[in-house]
Design an enzyme around this catalytic site. Structure first.
Site, PDB file in Angstrom:
ATOM      1  N   PHE A 163       0.861  -1.188   0.000  1.00 16.90           N
ATOM      2  CA  PHE A 163       0.000   0.000   0.000  1.00 16.90           C
ATOM      3  C   PHE A 163       0.891   1.229   0.000  1.00 16.90           C
ATOM      4  O   PHE A 163       1.612   1.483   0.952  1.00 16.90           O
ATOM      5  CB  PHE A 163      -0.954   0.057   1.200  1.00 16.90           C
ATOM      6  CG  PHE A 163      -1.873   1.246   1.111  1.00 16.90           C
ATOM      7  CD1 PHE A 163      -3.052   1.185   0.377  1.00 16.90           C
ATOM      8  CD2 PHE A 163      -1.534   2.464   1.697  1.00 16.90           C
ATOM      9  CE1 PHE A 163      -3.874   2.291   0.246  1.00 16.90           C
ATOM     10  CE2 PHE A 163      -2.348   3.572   1.571  1.00 16.90           C
ATOM     11  CZ  PHE A 163      -3.525   3.485   0.848  1.00 16.90           C
ATOM     12  N   ASP A 248       9.304   2.986   2.223  1.00 15.73           N
ATOM     13  CA  ASP A 248       8.078   3.741   2.519  1.00 15.73           C
ATOM     14  C   ASP A 248       7.777   3.544   4.001  1.00 15.73           C
ATOM     15  O   ASP A 248       7.188   2.541   4.401  1.00 15.73           O
ATOM     16  CB  ASP A 248       6.924   3.264   1.643  1.00 15.73           C
ATOM     17  CG  ASP A 248       5.614   4.019   1.933  1.00 15.73           C
ATOM     18  OD1 ASP A 248       5.559   4.728   2.957  1.00 15.73           O
ATOM     19  OD2 ASP A 248       4.662   3.884   1.144  1.00 15.73           O
ATOM     20  N   LYS A 277       2.157  10.893   7.267  1.00 16.25           N
ATOM     21  CA  LYS A 277       1.301  10.614   8.424  1.00 16.25           C
ATOM     22  C   LYS A 277       1.755  11.365   9.691  1.00 16.25           C
ATOM     23  O   LYS A 277       1.509  12.540   9.810  1.00 16.25           O
ATOM     24  CB  LYS A 277       1.177   9.104   8.631  1.00 16.25           C
ATOM     25  CG  LYS A 277       0.369   8.469   7.472  1.00 16.25           C
ATOM     26  CD  LYS A 277      -0.267   7.148   7.807  1.00 16.25           C
ATOM     27  CE  LYS A 277      -1.323   6.804   6.752  1.00 16.25           C
ATOM     28  NZ  LYS A 277      -0.928   5.756   5.829  1.00 16.25           N
TER      29      LYS A 277
HETATM   30  C1  LIG Z   1      -1.074   5.905   4.320  1.00 13.86           C
HETATM   31  C2  LIG Z   1       0.053   5.412   3.510  1.00 13.86           C
HETATM   32  C3  LIG Z   1       0.375   6.007   2.276  1.00 13.86           C
HETATM   33  C4  LIG Z   1      -0.469   7.098   1.656  1.00 13.86           C
HETATM   34  O1  LIG Z   1      -0.544   8.245   2.455  1.00 13.86           O
HETATM   35  P1  LIG Z   1      -1.706   9.322   2.166  1.00 13.86           P
HETATM   36  O2  LIG Z   1      -1.342  10.464   3.066  1.00 13.86           O
HETATM   37  O3  LIG Z   1      -2.993   8.669   2.542  1.00 13.86           O
HETATM   38  O4  LIG Z   1      -1.650   9.663   0.739  1.00 13.86           O
HETATM   39  C5  LIG Z   1       1.481   5.537   1.602  1.00 13.86           C
HETATM   40  N1  LIG Z   1       2.228   4.543   2.096  1.00 13.86           N
HETATM   41  C6  LIG Z   1       1.946   3.938   3.275  1.00 13.86           C
HETATM   42  C7  LIG Z   1       2.836   2.849   3.770  1.00 13.86           C
HETATM   43  C8  LIG Z   1       0.844   4.348   4.004  1.00 13.86           C
HETATM   44  O5  LIG Z   1       0.542   3.727   5.152  1.00 13.86           O
END
Ligand SMILES: *Cc1c(COP(=O)(O)O)cnc(C)c1O
Length: 429
Positions: A163, A248, A277
């Site tokens: 994700f 990420d 986040k």
């Molecule tokens: C939440 C998340 C994203 C996307 O972040 P948004 O601020 O919702 O665009 C990307 N990578 C990971 C691992 C995430 O948990």
């Protein structure tokens, strides 16, 4: 009950707020929202009006422990006083400049964040998806200009069940049919490999591979942990093949796992961190690509940008977040509270849970699908005063704010235990 006792702290809710006066009940708030918003979410029927620390209060005055913490965007809790002070102070000075000019918050924020990550430079953006997109652009350009990949041929290796966000490019290499359906044509240039399989990764890398993009822990997939040593293997494959390791850490980073970065737990340093986040302190959207000089140097004036990226309000909050992380206090809380959470969850194996996975104060638990669905478990937990969210059917994620108290962790698991014990599939005790 803890939830009831805490209601009194919010006795002023609704007394002077126009929102509470016009939308007095949960039901009326939900009805309005459902009638005027796109239905791209299916929320639990909880309407938050106030929040503090690990707790939220709905429009009718009911208190809930927030065990989701906005998918770890609220690692420091709701309205952390230090972060509120940083935001308030900056609101009185300057909030937005665009990058057409400098602002006096941008440099200090990027300097402090780069130092925290042991890197040289920061590319500030807003949402997580934008930061991942930015890292992909950087990696591709780095591949052409530094590695010498033929133009248009760059490949990026990604993991199944990843994700990384919701843009057209990011859903192009998602393996979740719900996230992809109807959104093609898809962006080419991505190779999928099973998560946690270093051999498969090694086999997938070619001379045109510019990067390997991974979550060190797959959060949305259900807090999926790779085998020990996997991240070190990824590092080695990237080093040997001359590809960038892009971690990420949008959800796994910034103290959640008991370390500043989940990669730290395996003594691995990627070439690029993607953060988001919790970086915005639960106050503003703030994301970043953090890397070395030689990588971020491929961006030249006009080649990338964002109107809001690096704005002084977000930078001031982000710098305060970095300062909280520099103390190590939150990383330590995540470790200690995480051990406590683990010790309380393990006995539920075979008593309603079929699997428990934890890293710091972050747990994915699989509910026995014979007794109830993940959604039913979340609804029952909410009725007990605990907000959690299912992911992929029968998996529940617990990631409360790191400011949660030890007894509140116990109370949270007590509620889960009660929900499992009274699950419909088990009959009435
Ligand atoms: C939440 C998340 C994203 C996307 O972040 P948004 O601020 O919702 O665009 C990307 N990578 C990971 C691992 C995430 O948990």
């Amino acid at each position: 009950m803890v939830a009831a006792v805490r209601v009194s702290r919010w006795r002023h809710v609704g007394e002077d707020g126009w929102m509470q006066q016009t939308l007095a009940s949960n039901a009326s708030c939900i009805e309005l929202a459902e009638s005027v918003t796109a239905h791209n979410y299916r929320p639990l029927p909880i309407v938050v009006a106030q929040a503090e620390g690990a707790w939220v209060t709905d429009v009718e005055g009911r208190r809930y422990l927030d065990a989701l913490a906005a998918y770890s965007a609220l690692n420091f809790g709701h309205r952390h006083p230090v972060l509120l002070d940083a935001a308030r102070g900056q609101l009185e000075r300057a909030t937005l400049t665009s990058r057409a000019f400098y602002n006096d918050q941008l440099g200090p924020f990027c300097r402090d964040l780069a130092a925290l990550a042991g890197m040289d430079r920061v590319l500030p953006m807003n949402t997580g998806a934008e930061a991942v997109e930015s890292a992909i652009k950087v990696a591709r350009r780095w591949g052409y200009e530094v590695k010498g990949v033929p133009d248009g041929r760059a490949e990026i290796v990604v993991a199944e069940h990843n994700f990384h966000g919701r843009t057209t490019t990011l859903v192009s290499f998602s393996t979740d049919p719900v996230a992809r359906r109807g959104f093609g044509p898809y962006t080419p240039g991505f190779t999928l490999v099973p998560f946690g399989d270093a051999g498969a990764l090694r086999a997938a890398v070619t001379p045109s591979t510019v990067a390997v993009l991974l979550e060190p822990v797959q959060g949305e997939a259900g807090v999926i942990l790779p085998p020990a040593g996997y991240l070190a293997d990824v590092r080695q494959v990237c080093t040997e093949s001359g590809a960038l390791f892009i971690a990420d850490e949008i959800q796994s980073g910034l103290a959640r796992t008991g370390a500043t970065f989940a990669c730290d737990l395996e003594d691995v340093t990627p070439d690029v961190y993607v953060l988001g986040k919790a970086l915005g302190g639960g106050i503003v959207p703030l994301s970043a690509v953090v890397s070395r000089d030689d990588v971020l140097a491929v961006l030249t004036p006009g080649s990338h940008g964002s109107t809001f990226g690096g704005n002084p309000l977000a930078a001031a909050v982000g710098r305060a977040v970095v300062r909280l992380l520099e103390t190590g206090e939150y990383q330590q809380r995540a470790r200690e509270l995480g051990e406590r959470l683990r010790a309380r969850l393990d006995p539920l194996l075979g008593r309603g849970l079929t699997a428990v996975r934890t890293r710091g104060l972050w747990a994915g638990v699989d509910i026995d699908s014979e007794i109830m669905t993940g959604r039913e478990a979340c609804e029952a937990l909410a009725a007990c005063g605990v907000l959690a969210k299912e992911t992929h059917g029968s998996t529940l994620r617990f990631a409360p704010p790191l400011v949660i108290e030890p007894e509140e962790v116990d109370w949270m698991v007590d509620q889960l235990e009660a929900v499992l014990a009274h699950a419909p599939g088990r009959g009435t005790p």
